[in-house]
Design an enzyme around this catalytic site. Sequence first.
Site, PDB file in Angstrom:
ATOM      1  CB  CYS A  22      56.829  29.608  18.080  1.00 48.35           C
ATOM      2  SG  CYS A  22      57.281  31.012  18.671  1.00 48.35           S
ATOM      3  CB  CYS A  26      60.477  34.180  21.587  1.00 46.33           C
ATOM      4  SG  CYS A  26      60.024  35.257  20.774  1.00 46.33           S
ATOM      5  CB  CYS A  71      55.394  27.806  14.506  1.00 50.44           C
ATOM      6  SG  CYS A  71      56.500  28.912  13.137  1.00 50.44           S
ATOM      7  CB  CYS A 116      53.254  35.543  15.952  1.00 51.72           C
ATOM      8  SG  CYS A 116      54.379  35.261  14.228  1.00 51.72           S
ATOM      9  CD  GLU A 142      58.724  38.078  25.609  1.00 51.17           C
ATOM     10  OE1 GLU A 142      57.511  37.040  26.442  1.00 51.17           O
ATOM     11  OE2 GLU A 142      59.774  37.477  25.262  1.00 51.17           O
ATOM     12  CB  CYS A 179      66.819  38.628  20.831  1.00 49.01           C
ATOM     13  SG  CYS A 179      65.827  37.295  20.211  1.00 49.01           S
TER      14      CYS A 179
END
Length: 406
Positions: free
Chosen positions: A158, A381, A155, A151, A131, A144
Amino acid sequence: MSPSQLRCLKKAFTYSVQASYSTNVNLASKSEKPLFNLLGRGESEVGDLVSKEYPKFRLFQTKQILNWIYSKGVMNFQAMTNLEPGLRKHLEDNFCVDYGRIETEQRSVDGTIKRLIEYGIPENKAKGLVEAVLITENNRRTLCVSSQIGCSLNCTFCHTGTQKLLRNLTSGEILGQYMGYLHLLGGFPADPQNRKISNIVFMGQGEPLLNHRNVFSAIKTLTSPQGLSFPSKRITVSTSGVVPVIPRLAELGVNLAVSLHAVNDELRNQIVPLNKQFSIHTLLDACKAFVAASPPTTQRVTFEYVMLKDINDSTREARELVRLLHGLPAHVNLIPFNPWPGCDYECSNEEQIKEFAKIVSSKNIYTTIRYSKGQDIMAACGQLKSLNMSKAKRTPTNAIQKANLA
């Protein structure tokens, strides 16, 4: 369109200098050789690559090629009219300028534009999606960008953490996110006095400092006079705390943002698992090293702090945050949590967020509350990508982290 252009644009997004929307192209035959993407390559590397099989190549032509790619935004080698026909044909047969293919583009009522961009996964041919989000506020446009497909940090608050890490993005793929939006905004030929994008933040998918080689390379091209001449002081790199790499950001003259989100190791170990490797104490020491090595324009460190109801939002924790940041030139950015399907957290109420901000700012720490943009298009995100793909299980992190830190 020639066969070589079709090969170049396999799974790629086709732009004209004016146009901003993709056109689908036929896929090249598997027997045709792949083309090498020049986007993100430095001057010496481009010169070496092109001259290898073209003896007539002269070094000054490297600057001409890069000027067409970065200053004029040209992807079609045949349009590079100050190059001789033989060189244009050589480039067309062996190279390409590839930004990635736009899978989805959504526009918010507040002006936010979010793109889901597809890049190939060479190992298994799976679809790799990232994204990139353009946020407009007053007279400023902030882009951004993502640094990894997925990832590995997990976290817990997230949404990107629910998406398996597939691979690092190359420097060209990182730059392609910026170049694509610049085309959308009519930013070519580039005019340094009238920038269509005012700021770039590495706060999209992935941990930038676990892909620091490609991130650093992309930043050098962004800021180089032979590249895009983007001001380094307008670039911010965010990290969850990859301590060994943080001081090296100062060499690039960019800003540092730290995803802190907790004021003690016990809680941060739970919600930001990377803290088990690099504690808050070592993280803050790395921030101090960054400040000491940075120019005055980028010495202030931004600390991101997501506001989670009854988790990290008490007045006691606000006072502890003040204590932790004592002596550091700091900006605290409080982020009201943006819930996503299946998450276990709630956002702190507005009164509590304001009280937290009041305590921190009362000690002369610059404090802001960052309210979400583009909520009607799931611009937070990882949200848009999750509409297209789901993750079966989380990926192990240790091996990936150790390999990328080397």
